[in-house]
Scaffold this motif. Structure first.
Motif, mmCIF file in Angstrom:
data_model
loop_
_atom_site.group_PDB
_atom_site.id
_atom_site.type_symbol
_atom_site.label_atom_id
_atom_site.label_comp_id
_atom_site.label_asym_id
_atom_site.label_seq_id
_atom_site.Cartn_x
_atom_site.Cartn_y
_atom_site.Cartn_z
ATOM 1 N N ASP A 68 0.849 -1.227 0.126
ATOM 2 C CA ASP A 68 0.013 0.097 -0.012
ATOM 3 C C ASP A 68 0.896 1.388 0.234
ATOM 4 O O ASP A 68 1.603 1.689 0.838
ATOM 5 N N ILE A 69 0.860 2.018 -1.170
ATOM 6 C CA ILE A 69 1.716 3.368 -1.264
ATOM 7 C C ILE A 69 1.453 4.403 -0.054
ATOM 8 O O ILE A 69 2.108 5.037 0.433
ATOM 9 N N ALA A 70 -0.228 4.410 0.299
ATOM 10 C CA ALA A 70 -0.547 5.585 1.123
ATOM 11 C C ALA A 70 -0.074 5.217 2.552
ATOM 12 O O ALA A 70 0.010 5.975 3.313
ATOM 13 N N GLU A 71 0.106 3.929 2.945
ATOM 14 C CA GLU A 71 0.391 3.538 4.256
ATOM 15 C C GLU A 71 1.723 3.726 4.557
ATOM 16 O O GLU A 71 2.649 3.009 4.297
ATOM 17 N N ARG A 72 2.133 4.771 5.402
ATOM 18 C CA ARG A 72 3.295 5.137 5.754
ATOM 19 C C ARG A 72 3.655 4.820 7.402
ATOM 20 O O ARG A 72 4.942 5.059 7.662
ATOM 21 N N ARG A 73 2.571 4.463 8.049
ATOM 22 C CA ARG A 73 2.783 4.359 9.360
ATOM 23 C C ARG A 73 2.819 2.968 10.049
ATOM 24 O O ARG A 73 3.276 2.830 11.226
ATOM 25 N N LEU A 74 2.476 2.214 9.248
ATOM 26 C CA LEU A 74 2.763 0.760 9.612
ATOM 27 C C LEU A 74 3.736 0.021 8.896
ATOM 28 O O LEU A 74 4.117 0.227 7.568
ATOM 29 N N PRO A 75 4.483 -0.876 9.468
ATOM 30 C CA PRO A 75 5.412 -1.886 8.658
ATOM 31 C C PRO A 75 4.619 -2.529 7.813
ATOM 32 O O PRO A 75 3.609 -2.900 8.028
ATOM 33 N N GLN A 76 5.346 -2.950 6.721
ATOM 34 C CA GLN A 76 4.590 -3.823 5.576
ATOM 35 C C GLN A 76 5.641 -4.568 4.780
ATOM 36 O O GLN A 76 6.990 -4.467 5.093
#
Length: 577
Positions: A252-260
């Motif tokens: 998810d490009i928009a998700e910057r606060r959680l590890p992926q």
């Protein structure tokens, strides 16, 4: 003889040759020739793809048929400079061609495609030289191409200059299922990420780290187990690069606060490389780590992984048992999977049903059914292992024993007549026994099912290009003392050291070998397990009966001039009773 009968005669000759020399059945040959006609693939590719002939035997056969030399290995071969200077890496990789010898009158070129004439003709034209083919397995050719082009400019600096703030918008366009690293006709950010991956492959890096700082994005690569700082990317390009990486890994490009976590498959020439991607939010942005799994890397055999003669003999004896558990232990990145694959490769035979469950499947083994863990769908090690028992297996390999459930099923499978291989994270062989009891397996089950524990570490070996004998300085004498050695145990009182050169990244080391501690579970240890002895008690008893520890094996390799005292101490610091 008319032209129309010529192909038939050649085909009959191949058919006859295959039957007589390769030992194939008429049905196998008919199947291969039919596939060749229907698909247009070359016959050698068909035989390998259909598992009718292993690659080595296939190349050997065509070598005899066409009067060409077959070489199983290119270990220690240098590539003539004229080839690297004049032939682009794209051409070498796409056609699987690399020069291995310049005799003056002609250039000898390694190929894994004996029946493809056109690329050889193109190469002869490009070089203006006469070419002679030598048949070599695909993995060996790919490895030599990687080594040969390692020091050529990668275009990383050029790609860095092209990075612009506006490129973020164009990142998500034209993404293919499997990216080809050699396709430079991409947006600058895509080209930059591709080039970083390509450079990592050439340097034999296992991981790439993208670490954000206040003023830059630092690229680091882990080569032979050690992290090195590489290029620094301007801070303005950071967001674009991380977004591109997320697109590659289907995150998810928009998700910057959680590890992926994500994974991608990239194509380099005709070889596939799997990349596992992990992102973690940190101060200054997101930190990215790529784990590179190069599927073109060859599977090593037991005699190639650094085992002493005694250890190899012990392992070969136990892997041919009909039932029991064999554990390989060591920290992450200590070569456990390579050892397990070497064991499976040694016993792989048509009469055995071999199943593996791994996370992920790192290399493909012919004739072995390999399953990949998928926790989201409920396919865990334990679930996979349980279903394997209904597949009539002879041998099973479980990627890792992490919990009581997996350990329990593995041990009960061994007790019901199956041979089980697995890995566990412990410091040495004796700790593995106590770890199994700690996670809840009954001591009597461990005692009756465990056959062998192999502990291992990876040691960096001295660069062959810049190695030289040196008199040890005071610090090195202290290191030798720690290892209970004296300089006079070495030839002329001198240690082998790497000076540091371009080939070895100025480190003095190139490549790695493994050190081993091989502990068979004899009757003494079985009694100790039932009596709940500690790891140190088990190890002390094994030492009295001749166990060779990791440090002892490291010292043996040091005395052979393969590595340095510092390296043995660094790797075996936890291996002291």
């Amino acid at each position: 003889m008319s032209d129309s009968t010529a192909p038939t005669v050649v085909q009959d000759r191949i058919r006859e040759g295959l039957l007589r020399k390769a030992g194939l059945t008429p049905a196998q040959i008919d199947d291969a020739l039919r596939t060749e006609r229907e698909t247009g693939q070359q016959l050698d590719q068909v035989l390998i793809a259909k598992n009718i002939l292993p690659e080595g035997k296939c190349l050997q056969f065509f070598g005899e048929l066409l009067g060409l030399e077959f070489r199983p290995s290119l270990e220690g071969v240098g590539v003539p400079g004229v080839f690297i200077q004049q032939i682009p890496v794209q051409f070498a990789r796409t056609h699987g061609l690399i020069a291995i010898e310049d005799t003056g009158s002609l250039l000898r070129v390694a190929t894994h495609r004996p029946l493809e004439i056109q690329p050889m003709d193109d190469l002869a034209t490009l070089l203006g030289r006469e070419i002679e083919a030598v048949l070599v397995p695909r993995g060996e050719v790919a490895n030599l191409i990687n080594r040969a082009y390692r020091h050529k400019a990668d275009g990383v600096d050029e790609a860095l200059q092209d990075v612009k703030d506006t490129d973020i918008v164009s990142i998500a366009e034209n993404i293919q299922e499997s990216e080809d690293l050699l396709d430079a006709n991409k947006a600058p950010v895509i080209k930059l990420v591709n080039m970083l991956l390509f450079q990592a492959l050439k340097l034999r890096a296992s991981d790439i780290h993208l670490q954000p700082y206040a003023d830059r994005l630092q690229v680091r690569m882990r080569i032979d187990g050690v992290l090195y700082d590489m290029e620094s990317v301007p801070k303005r390009a950071q967001e674009a690069i991380i977004s591109r990486v997320k697109v590659m890994g289907k995150m998810d490009i928009a998700e910057r606060r959680l590890p992926q976590d994500g994974r991608a498959s990239i194509r380099v020439g005709d070889g596939d490389v799997d990349v596992r991607i992990s992102t973690v939010p940190v101060a200054g942005g997101e930190r990215v780590v790529f784990r590179i799994l190069d599927k073109t890397t060859k599977i090593y055999s037991l005699d190639q992984i650094g085992l002493s003669t005694d250890s190899q003999r012990t392992i070969e004896r136990y892997i041919n048992y009909s039932h029991g558990v064999i554990f390989v232990t060591g920290p992450t990145g200590s070569g456990k999977t390579t050892t397990l694959y070497a064991c499976l490769d040694a016993i792989n035979a048509p009469e055995l049903n071999i199943l593996t469950i791994e996370d992920p499947v790192e290399y493909n083994l012919d004739g072995i059914s390999q399953v990949q863990v998928n926790t989201k769908k409920g396919l865990t090690f334990a679930a996979g292992l349980r279903s394997f028992l209904r597949q009539d297996p002879d041998v099973m390999m479980v990627g890792e024993v992490r919990d009581n459930e997996t350990a329990d099923i593995a041990i009960r499978a061994a007790l019901t007549g199956h041979l089980v291989f697995s890995t566990v994270h412990t410091n040495d062989s004796a700790s593995t026994v106590t770890r199994l009891i700690d996670i809840g397996v009954e001591p009597y089950l461990v005692s009756s099912s465990l056959l062998l524990v192999i502990a291992q570490r990876l040691l960096r070996t001295i660069c062959p290009n810049c190695r030289e004998p040196l008199t040890p300085n005071q610090q090195q004498r202290y290191f030798l003392e720690d290892l209970k050695l004296t300089p006079d145990q070495f030839p002329d009182g001198k240690l082998m050291m790497g000076r540091g050169c371009d080939e070895c990244f100025r480190s003095g080391f190139a490549g790695r070998t493994a050190i081993y501690e091989v502990m068979p579970i004899d009757t003494h240890i079985q009694e100790q397990i039932v009596n709940k002895a500690t790891a140190s008690q088990i190890k002390r008893g094994a030492l009295e009966r001749g166990l060779r520890t990791l440090r002892m094996d490291g010292v043996a390799k040091l005395l052979q001039g393969m590595t340095t005292p510092e390296e043995v101490l660094r790797v075996t610091q936890l291996d002291v009773i």
